[in-house]
Scaffold this motif. Sequence first.
Motif, mmCIF file in Angstrom:
data_model
loop_
_atom_site.group_PDB
_atom_site.id
_atom_site.type_symbol
_atom_site.label_atom_id
_atom_site.label_comp_id
_atom_site.label_asym_id
_atom_site.label_seq_id
_atom_site.Cartn_x
_atom_site.Cartn_y
_atom_site.Cartn_z
ATOM 1 N N ALA A 289 2.691 17.031 -26.123
ATOM 2 C CA ALA A 289 1.205 17.021 -26.191
ATOM 3 C C ALA A 289 0.505 18.398 -26.464
ATOM 4 C CB ALA A 289 0.810 16.740 -24.847
ATOM 5 N N HIS B 171 -5.257 15.133 -24.221
ATOM 6 C CA HIS B 171 -4.046 14.298 -24.626
ATOM 7 C C HIS B 171 -3.760 13.293 -23.528
ATOM 8 C CE1 HIS B 171 -0.990 15.039 -27.916
ATOM 9 N NE2 HIS B 171 -0.713 14.036 -27.237
ATOM 10 N N PHE C 201 -1.651 9.720 -22.013
ATOM 11 C CA PHE C 201 -0.531 8.826 -21.899
ATOM 12 C C PHE C 201 -0.827 7.660 -21.068
ATOM 13 C CE2 PHE C 201 1.291 12.976 -23.454
ATOM 14 C CZ PHE C 201 2.385 12.233 -24.313
ATOM 15 N N ARG D 8 0.946 7.031 -26.093
ATOM 16 C CA ARG D 8 0.147 8.419 -26.472
ATOM 17 C C ARG D 8 -1.249 7.974 -27.085
ATOM 18 N NH1 ARG D 8 1.945 13.354 -27.666
ATOM 19 N NH2 ARG D 8 4.206 12.366 -28.030
#
Length: 655
Positions: free
Chosen positions: A410, A415, A417, A422
Amino acid sequence: MVPRFSFALFFSALLMACGHAPAPKAAEVAMAPVVAPDKNASADTSSWADSESPIPVSSSDPVWGRRDAPVTIVVFSDFQCPFCARVVPTLNQVRETYGPDKVRIVWKNQPLSMHAKARGAAEAAMTVFALKGSDAFWKFHDLAFQNQRDLGPESYEKWAVAAGVDANAFKTALATKKASAKIDEDQQLASKVGANGTPAFRINGVELSGAHPFDKFKTVIDQELGKAQAKIASGTPKERIYVEISKENFEAAPQKQEEEGEEEDSATVWKVPVGSSPILGNADAPVTIVEFSDFQCPYCNRVKPTLEQIRTTYGDKVRLVWRDTPLPFHPRANPAAQLARFARAQKGDAGFWDVHDRLFASQPKLEDADLKEIARAAGLDVKKALSAVKNKTYQKGIEADEDLAEDVQASGTPHFFINGRRLVGAQPIEKFKAIIDDEIKKFEDQKGKVAAKDYYDHLMKTAKGAPEPEQKTAAPPTAPAPFMGAAKGTVIIQEWSDFQCPFCLRVEPTLNELVKAYPTQVKIVWRDMPLPMHSDAALAAEAAREAFAQKGNAGFAKMRKLLFANRSIEGGLQRPALESYAKQIGLDLPKFKSALDNHTHKAVIDAESTAGTDAGVTGTPSFLIGPYYLSGAQPLPRFKRLVERVLGSSKANAQ
């Protein structure tokens, strides 16, 4: 249309007008190792052009590597871009691994409009290039990225001088704004080839965008080396390799990208544990969104309404998990993270999310006075809150989040998940919905085989974990070796170093901190690798070895300190200076002189250097932490992670 401009003529004219500046000293930039050998690393100074390539390069561009290197990496970059800064160590690893005979790196300017200081930095860098060529440009480049938060006219002049440019010549040349036309030309090329974001790379014409890890570059480079070797074997001149292969790759690129369908991998499920992180929403939700974020990042703030919309849309089906990744060029991100963690300690998750919202509402005002007001408004104990911020009370937890971010690659903020999948950046809600809807369907399709409260842990059992750190094996020292730290330490760190290397000097404080952190566990063994490019390094190594022979570790440590302290001074590592250091630390001077005259320690130094080379060590500083390889003047957390890994293995083996 920007008028056509010959940067090469600008370069020549400035050299004639301004004269030659004093010989530059190496820019001392953290993290990047000095590559061995670096001979012929700069581009040929004669005029040349690969104008027939779809990504043309020429002597008007800053270049690292040989003119006829079989692989050319064109870098479209921006000095204010955080992701461009993040990829610099990776490019240094490329240089270290392949060397100037196999790879050349060509710089193209792409200062983005959102970065107010990027254009000025580019003009300064290209002025340095015009005055002193590629070597000076890369020194300026390294300093600019290392000190990204200090971008500005005063810094540009300071970095230009550090790169070997006369200050008056720099100011005169910069004022002409002639470098601007070259930057416009680069940006037109970037637009033409689709390099609209930064960093963007074209490796022999093959597109690679973003701050990817080294392995991604290595895959493409190795593939291109194979192609180049085949063409050379069939008779293509080396200097034509880039033109011919880049044409082929550029023409094939659209079809290849469509077939691979791969720019951002949203299918792989990564192992991203929730741990003890703050949670917003239903703890038993079937969809978990882990967000790596930074309170000073404008893009993290920009995506906040989208996340609120997701919570409104999906209700109890989605939970949000926060992970701290305060980026180094955001100086107020860490203090803000400390405050948010204090709020959680005092008032639980509700307190965290309250301060979370207040911090983003206050952005970019996150100075101490702003944090004090946020703490007061949130009903926190203000005095204790500010003490936690000042003392970095929650630093260990923040660093654990940063370690996880590194594990799952990341590399920027925000960022995300989503159930391990992702999603990068402040994306529109449609991008989130596509993955969330898919994950909800997967959960429903498994028809209750796994309860919602257990579903995320179930997914993590088969998720992709962090890649294993690189390992190497080296022959042991051929003679008693100088060391620092615990004589009977359980974690042996082998350090290949060079007294003339600026990055070896840069890592010294980090090694001292490491020894302090593990006073009974870490032993750092010195192994010599004086690089050929450093003309005074070999004799300096002999001087240090003689200090060790006469006075053991204490003598070596004193000589080591003096050598590094004086490495950048004219003559600071030459024979007269070495003799003065020997006298200063109380060595037997006739014996010291005899050792240097007869090169008493040269065989040991050569053997140490060979042991490193045989193990795959190609530059300094380089380290083996147990079996794990670490290259360059890396920050303390990188060392500590590997030390902890070795300690963990030792404990496991002892049980």
